[in-house]
Enzyme design. Structure first.
Site, PDB file in Angstrom:
ATOM      1  N   LYS A 134       0.793  -1.236   0.000  1.00 12.26           N
ATOM      2  CA  LYS A 134       0.000   0.000   0.000  1.00 12.26           C
ATOM      3  C   LYS A 134       0.826   1.288   0.000  1.00 12.26           C
ATOM      4  CE  LYS A 134      -4.191  -1.755   2.191  1.00 12.26           C
ATOM      5  NZ  LYS A 134      -5.188  -1.551   3.253  1.00 12.26           N
ATOM      6  N   ASP A 170      -9.827   3.062   2.300  1.00 14.82           N
ATOM      7  CA  ASP A 170      -9.906   2.418   3.624  1.00 14.82           C
ATOM      8  C   ASP A 170     -10.572   3.328   4.658  1.00 14.82           C
ATOM      9  OD1 ASP A 170      -8.737  -0.029   2.966  1.00 14.82           O
ATOM     10  OD2 ASP A 170      -6.706   0.746   3.270  1.00 14.82           O
TER      11      ASP A 170
END
Ligand code: ATR
Length: 275
Positions: free
Chosen positions: A73, A109
């Protein structure tokens, strides 16, 4: 499956990748909306040392969208053409969209966390304890502050809690002061404690959870963590990690296809595979 030569490919890239539920979740949503001739979603195991080549492959193969998970990420960011300002601030990208060869990175997220919470409460002015100071905590702290939450970061290593708190302008404490958590409205677990196979562990003693609180665990495997079990026993309201997974996926779906995601279809798929 209605895949043709016009079908656009989406992928999840991860290491390991076999446990990802992305293919089932997005695949069921494509089928439900009748766009499974336009989109197909698969999984690719990408080792850290192959990440740059994998990103070049997204461009070369004209892959439409890519979900990025552990451990890529943060490292993936330097290989992209553009980064959405929110993802830049969080310091992590979990979604790549390919628009005519331009790869742009997003972070959904934080929206997964905020959306799941706002289904049952408002975040503004709520006292919130975020447990942990790693990657998941960064997305949580950003999102909860963005919605006007009064956030305090509790971490085993206080130095890391302080660094994160300084960056996002919120409070911090060591887990040694966990009794203060009794006074908050919302507890968000952003540590990996309780994650399969360590299912007997919880990041917080049950004594510090009260019946007035909302307890949200980012861990989604197992579905019912020890933290959430303890919270239920104490009368607290719980939110499962699966809800975060769902709503971050809902945002990804919009970015990939432009369509509103069929949330219930996606939830049912996740529940079917929950362990
Ligand atoms: P992620 O990106 O999933 O958030 P990470 O960046 O490795 O993963 O962060 C893991 C977080 O869980 C950290 O806050 C870590 O605490 P430390 O900063 O003290 O290492 C926390 N964590 C992991 N195992 C823990 C444990 N057994 N007890 C308490 N906290 C733990």
């Amino acid at each position: 499956m209605k895949t043709t030569a016009r079908t656009k490919l989406c992928l999840v890239i991860s290491d390991p990748v076999e446990h990802s539920l992305g293919p089932q979740m997005h695949g069921a949503a494509f089928a439900h909306l009748g766009i499974d001739d336009q989109y197909h979603y698969a999984a690719a195991l990408v080792k850290p040392e192959d990440l740059q080549q994998a990103v070049e492959g997204i461009r070369a193969l004209n892959i439409r969208g890519v979900s990025v998970t552990v451990p890529h990420k943060t490292t993936v960011m330097k290989f992209l053409d553009e980064i959405d300002p929110t993802a830049e601030k969080i310091g992590a990208v979990n979604t790549i969209v390919n628009d005519n060869g331009i790869l742009k990175g997003y972070n959904t997220d934080w929206l997964g966390i905020v959306t799941a919470l706002e289904k049952i409460t408002t975040v503004t002015n709520k006292k919130i304890a975020v447990l942990g100071a790693g990657g998941a905590a960064r997305a949580a702290v950003f999102g909860l502050k963005e919605q006007g939450g009064d956030v305090t970061i509790f971490n085993r290593t206080p130095k890391k809690a302080k660094e994160l708190a300084d960056e996002f302008d919120c409070g911090f404490a060591s887990m040694d002061n966990a009794e203060q958590i009794k006074l908050v409205d919302i507890i968000f677990n952003a540590t990996s404690v309780g994650l399969h196979p360590n299912t007997g562990e919880s990041p917080l003693a049950a004594d510090y959870i009260t019946g007035n609180q909302i307890v949200f665990d980012a861990v989604y495997s197992p579905y019912e963590t020890k933290l959430l079990n303890d919270a239920k026993k104490n009368g607290a309201t719980v939110i499962h990690g699966l809800d975060m997974l769902l709503y971050q996926g809902v945002e990804q779906f919009k970015l990939y296809t432009g369509y509103n995601a069929p949330v219930d279809v996606m939830r049912n798929v996740l529940m079917k595979h929950a362990q």
